[in-house]
Motif scaffolding. Structure first.
Motif, mmCIF file in Angstrom:
data_model
loop_
_atom_site.group_PDB
_atom_site.id
_atom_site.type_symbol
_atom_site.label_atom_id
_atom_site.label_comp_id
_atom_site.label_asym_id
_atom_site.label_seq_id
_atom_site.Cartn_x
_atom_site.Cartn_y
_atom_site.Cartn_z
ATOM 1 N N UNK A 169 1.062 -0.953 -0.400
ATOM 2 C CA UNK A 169 0.153 -0.124 -0.258
ATOM 3 C C UNK A 169 0.663 1.427 -0.249
ATOM 4 N N UNK A 170 1.888 1.351 0.686
ATOM 5 C CA UNK A 170 2.368 2.438 0.734
ATOM 6 C C UNK A 170 3.048 2.748 -0.744
ATOM 7 N N UNK A 171 3.762 1.382 -1.162
ATOM 8 C CA UNK A 171 4.621 1.339 -1.932
ATOM 9 C C UNK A 171 3.716 2.395 -3.295
ATOM 10 N N UNK A 172 2.225 2.584 -3.520
ATOM 11 C CA UNK A 172 1.529 2.260 -3.746
ATOM 12 C C UNK A 172 0.872 1.094 -5.321
ATOM 13 N N UNK A 173 1.427 0.380 -4.929
ATOM 14 C CA UNK A 173 0.862 -0.760 -5.247
ATOM 15 C C UNK A 173 -0.970 -1.628 -5.743
ATOM 16 N N UNK A 174 -1.319 -1.033 -4.621
ATOM 17 C CA UNK A 174 -2.590 -1.744 -4.042
ATOM 18 C C UNK A 174 -3.589 -0.726 -3.432
ATOM 19 N N UNK A 175 -4.943 -0.880 -3.351
ATOM 20 C CA UNK A 175 -5.473 0.129 -2.124
ATOM 21 C C UNK A 175 -6.085 -0.409 -1.885
ATOM 22 N N UNK A 176 -6.846 -0.106 -0.291
ATOM 23 C CA UNK A 176 -7.578 -1.188 0.124
ATOM 24 C C UNK A 176 -9.239 -0.810 0.070
ATOM 25 N N UNK A 177 -10.027 -1.397 -0.674
ATOM 26 C CA UNK A 177 -10.854 -1.163 -0.391
ATOM 27 C C UNK A 177 -11.801 -1.800 0.707
ATOM 28 N N UNK A 178 -13.633 -0.471 1.622
ATOM 29 C CA UNK A 178 -13.396 -0.686 3.384
ATOM 30 C C UNK A 178 -15.341 -0.412 2.834
ATOM 31 N N UNK A 179 -15.194 -1.694 3.176
ATOM 32 C CA UNK A 179 -16.822 -2.438 2.741
ATOM 33 C C UNK A 179 -17.625 -2.739 3.937
ATOM 34 N N UNK A 180 -17.568 -1.922 5.515
ATOM 35 C CA UNK A 180 -17.732 -1.708 6.189
ATOM 36 C C UNK A 180 -17.461 -2.727 7.154
ATOM 37 N N UNK A 181 -17.895 -4.127 6.958
ATOM 38 C CA UNK A 181 -17.610 -4.967 7.864
ATOM 39 C C UNK A 181 -16.582 -6.267 7.451
ATOM 40 N N UNK A 182 -15.644 -5.192 6.589
ATOM 41 C CA UNK A 182 -14.688 -6.349 5.832
ATOM 42 C C UNK A 182 -13.675 -5.255 5.065
ATOM 43 N N UNK B 292 -5.188 -4.742 -7.074
ATOM 44 C CA UNK B 292 -4.119 -4.505 -7.684
ATOM 45 C C UNK B 292 -4.056 -2.680 -7.979
ATOM 46 N N UNK B 293 -3.225 -2.396 -8.421
ATOM 47 C CA UNK B 293 -3.476 -0.798 -8.827
ATOM 48 C C UNK B 293 -3.052 -1.573 -10.294
ATOM 49 N N UNK B 294 -3.406 -1.862 -11.132
ATOM 50 C CA UNK B 294 -3.014 -2.369 -12.509
ATOM 51 C C UNK B 294 -2.015 -1.466 -13.905
ATOM 52 N N UNK B 295 -3.167 -0.486 -13.080
ATOM 53 C CA UNK B 295 -2.993 0.685 -14.033
ATOM 54 C C UNK B 295 -1.348 1.435 -13.828
ATOM 55 N N UNK B 296 -1.552 1.995 -12.590
ATOM 56 C CA UNK B 296 -0.177 2.854 -12.222
ATOM 57 C C UNK B 296 0.835 1.679 -11.670
ATOM 58 N N UNK B 297 0.876 0.584 -12.321
ATOM 59 C CA UNK B 297 2.260 -0.405 -11.874
ATOM 60 C C UNK B 297 2.358 -1.091 -13.252
#
Length: 56
Positions: free
Chosen positions: A11-24, A29-34
């Motif tokens: 996440x800190x390297x900008x390769x992934x994002x976390x998505x908050x679904x409320x209870x999980x 993967x940030x494919x375009x950025x990679x």
């Protein structure tokens, strides 16, 4: 449940994002950025060896 440290690093390297679904949470993967930073890397990682190649 706590996320393993490697998710923080990705996440800190900008390769992934976390998505908050409320209870999980989910991971995206940030494919375009990679692809922009490392053209062809994802295609190389997704490539399969020829069918006649025996495992080593």
């Amino acid at each position: 449940m706590a996320r393993p440290a490697h998710f923080r690093v990705l996440r800190e390297a900008g390769l992934i994002d976390e998505i908050d679904y409320g209870n999980r949470k989910g991971i995206r993967l940030r494919r375009a950025d990679i692809e922009q930073g490392f053209p062809g890397l994802l295609a190389l990682l997704e490539a399969r060896p020829p069918a006649d190649t025996a495992p080593r």
